[in-house]
Design an enzyme around this catalytic site. Sequence first.
Site, short mmCIF file in Angstrom:
data_model
loop_
_atom_site.label_atom_id
_atom_site.label_comp_id
_atom_site.label_asym_id
_atom_site.label_seq_id
_atom_site.Cartn_x
_atom_site.Cartn_y
_atom_site.Cartn_z
N PHE A 260 -10.37 5.70 1.38
CA PHE A 260 -10.51 4.32 0.91
C PHE A 260 -11.29 3.51 1.95
O PHE A 260 -11.62 4.02 3.02
CB PHE A 260 -9.12 3.69 0.68
CG PHE A 260 -8.33 3.53 1.95
CD1 PHE A 260 -7.63 4.59 2.50
CD2 PHE A 260 -8.30 2.31 2.62
CE1 PHE A 260 -6.92 4.44 3.69
CE2 PHE A 260 -7.59 2.15 3.81
CZ PHE A 260 -6.90 3.23 4.34
N GLY A 261 -11.53 2.25 1.62
CA GLY A 261 -12.13 1.32 2.58
C GLY A 261 -13.42 1.83 3.21
O GLY A 261 -14.36 2.24 2.52
N TYR A 262 -13.44 1.81 4.54
CA TYR A 262 -14.64 2.18 5.28
C TYR A 262 -14.79 3.70 5.50
O TYR A 262 -15.70 4.13 6.21
CB TYR A 262 -14.64 1.47 6.64
CG TYR A 262 -14.67 -0.04 6.54
CD1 TYR A 262 -15.85 -0.72 6.22
CD2 TYR A 262 -13.52 -0.81 6.75
CE1 TYR A 262 -15.89 -2.10 6.12
CE2 TYR A 262 -13.54 -2.20 6.64
CZ TYR A 262 -14.72 -2.83 6.33
OH TYR A 262 -14.75 -4.20 6.23
N ASN B 60 0.83 -1.20 0.00
CA ASN B 60 0.00 0.00 0.00
C ASN B 60 0.87 1.26 0.00
O ASN B 60 1.51 1.60 1.00
CB ASN B 60 -0.89 -0.08 1.26
CG ASN B 60 -1.83 1.08 1.39
OD1 ASN B 60 -1.54 2.19 0.96
ND2 ASN B 60 -2.97 0.82 2.00
N ASP C 247 -1.33 -3.64 10.85
CA ASP C 247 -2.63 -4.20 10.51
C ASP C 247 -3.68 -3.32 11.17
O ASP C 247 -3.51 -2.89 12.30
CB ASP C 247 -2.71 -5.63 11.04
CG ASP C 247 -3.76 -6.44 10.29
OD1 ASP C 247 -4.12 -6.06 9.16
OD2 ASP C 247 -4.23 -7.45 10.84
#
Length: 190
Positions: free
Chosen positions: A147-149, A13, A71
């Site tokens: 991005f994502g949530y 990423n 993470d």
Amino acid sequence: MKDIRTIYLLTGNMGKFKEIDRWLQPLGMEVKLLKRNFIETQADHLEEVILKGMDIINKEGDINEPFVKDDSGLFIDALGGFPGVYSSYVHRTIGNRGILDLMGDRNDRGAAFRTVMGLYLPGKGVSLFRGECRGMISYEERGKQGFGYDPIFIPEGRSMTFAEMSVEEKNAMSHRIKAIRGLVEYLSRG
Ligand code: IMP
């Protein structure tokens, strides 16, 4: 400061790479990307995921340099912490729409983004740094940034979702930046 010139970051990423590089460069450290195709170990807690993942890499035995692995996940109170450690999978499968469906119109919408960052130093083992950003799940997807949530997460004290904020504004309060600050503080200590 610890005598470290190069730190490897285990990620594909580029966004994470840039964010970490921006903080470590002023300390005179060069951040390099370390790309590995290994299956992420599944575990109940982010800490375990990180420790197991770093252990696998160490056992491969070819990296004798400092490296960092992180993470993150979204933990929703009313769903018992789901999707948590399954955040990547859940986002790839049911996505933001699926999370909003699971939430329905319940009022209890508290949630937190969490990051755990592991730093391996040869001869010293692994140190963990944590960051959390609390907030709530919106009733609909809003915003196009990030991005994502991001389109369904409203950080505490704000009315905009992360996806409605500029990248700089989000990064300044994000779970990831809090973990990075802990890492930077540790590396800056004598
Ligand atoms: P990772 O461990 O950083 O790859 O994050 C796991 C999953 O959580 C990702 O696939 C994203 O969907 C989600 N996630 C992590 N950090 C963020 C964030 O800052 N905003 C939105 N989603 C995130």
